[in-house]
Design a protein around this motif. Structure first.
Motif, short mmCIF file in Angstrom:
data_model
loop_
_atom_site.label_atom_id
_atom_site.label_comp_id
_atom_site.label_asym_id
_atom_site.label_seq_id
_atom_site.Cartn_x
_atom_site.Cartn_y
_atom_site.Cartn_z
N LYS A 254 -1.51 0.30 -8.41
CA LYS A 254 -0.87 0.51 -7.10
C LYS A 254 -1.11 1.93 -6.56
N GLY A 255 -1.79 2.75 -7.34
CA GLY A 255 -2.04 4.14 -6.94
C GLY A 255 -1.34 5.08 -7.90
N LEU B 134 -4.52 10.62 6.16
CA LEU B 134 -5.52 10.01 5.26
C LEU B 134 -5.65 8.51 5.51
N LYS B 135 -4.58 7.92 6.07
CA LYS B 135 -4.55 6.45 6.17
C LYS B 135 -5.59 5.93 7.14
N MET C 85 -3.13 4.62 -2.93
CA MET C 85 -3.48 6.03 -2.73
C MET C 85 -3.45 6.76 -4.08
N LYS D 40 3.82 14.81 4.04
CA LYS D 40 3.79 13.46 4.63
C LYS D 40 2.80 13.41 5.79
N SER D 41 2.77 14.49 6.62
CA SER D 41 1.80 14.43 7.74
C SER D 41 0.37 14.45 7.23
N TYR E 202 5.94 6.45 -1.63
CA TYR E 202 4.61 5.83 -1.50
C TYR E 202 4.37 4.77 -2.59
N ASP F 95 -8.04 10.34 -3.55
CA ASP F 95 -8.02 10.42 -2.08
C ASP F 95 -7.72 11.84 -1.60
N LEU G 46 -0.65 13.17 4.42
CA LEU G 46 -0.95 11.84 3.87
C LEU G 46 -1.09 10.80 4.97
N GLU G 47 -0.33 10.94 6.05
CA GLU G 47 -0.49 10.02 7.18
C GLU G 47 -1.90 10.11 7.72
#
Ligand code: AMP
Length: 216
Positions: free
Chosen positions: A79-80, A215-216, A1, A209-210, A24, A108, A212-213
């Motif tokens: 690794k991002g 985006l997955k 990410m 965090k929500s 992350y 992203d 980014l979740e």
């Protein structure tokens, strides 16, 4: 990410960045930290950058371009990454797009920490530090029991020099002038995630965090 984090001085960017890179497992790339390191090492880049930084000005884009290209060629970028303090101008953002395109990488999301200037002024000018034990207080949100005396060790509290209202006003002006157009640049690419930063540190981080979740 691959992420960018954008926020005014005092918006909590530092703490959030530290949490993000840990949770992350991504690499923190802060141009401010890299420049300060170059200055400490007396490198040619450091010597040039210091002339601008000492006057509170932005370092020229050509210097920033070179340090970013070099940084992005390193292994830990794979690794991002989390860019912090960069891009600071639209020219830097355009340059970053072309650098990333050549490297077949993309951003992203751009996390924009939103908070009112008046709240930031209180957060920063209200900050008091105990020079003896390092505890940090705030006369508005985390006052000591006895004025100016550390609750933990009894030390006499101080205000850090760069927490003055004058200094903060200059930094906020610079932020709005240069960074607002950068946000608009990424808004056109539909990458900006606005985060309400006028909450407790934990609540802000939960919101991030929500996002980014999602985006997955
Ligand atoms: P910071 O730690 O991000 O607040 O950066 C400290 C100083 O480094 C800034 O006031 C600028 O002089 C310089 N700087 C950091 N990042 C950049 C950038 N992306 N472009 C230009 N100057 C920068």
């Amino acid at each position: 990410m691959n992420l960018l984090i954008i926020g005014a001085p005092g918006s909590g960017k530092g703490t959030i960045s530290n949490n993000l890179i840990k949770d992350y497992d991504i690499t923190h790339v802060s141009t401010g930290d890299m420049l300060r390191q170059a200055i400490a090492q007396n490198s040619p880049v450091g010597l040039r950058a210091a002339e601008y930084m000492n006057q509170g000005q932005l370092v020229p884009d050509s210097i920033i371009h070179d340090i970013i290209v070099e940084r992005l060629s390193m292994d830990d970028i794979k690794k991002g990454f989390l860019f912090d303090g960069y891009p600071r101008t639209v020219d830097q953002a355009i340059d970053l797009s072309s650098i990333l395109e050549q490297l077949h990488m993309k951003i992203d999301a751009v996390l924009e920490l939103e908070i009112d200037d008046e709240i930031l002024k209180k957060r920063i000018t209200g900050r008091r530090l105990c020079p003896t034990c390092g505890e940090i207080y705030n006369i508005y949100s985390k006052p000591t029991k006895v004025e100016d005396i550390c609750d933990k060790c009894g030390g006499k509290l101080i205000t850090r020099k760069d927490d003055s209202l004058e200094n903060l006003t200059v930094r906020l002006d610079e932020y709005h002038r240069n960074t607002q157009p950068v946000i608009e640049y990424y808004e056109k690419m539909d990458l900006v995630k606005k985060i309400d930063a006028d909450k407790s540190a934990d609540a802000v981080y939960d919101d991030i965090k929500s996002v980014l979740e999602g985006l997955k």
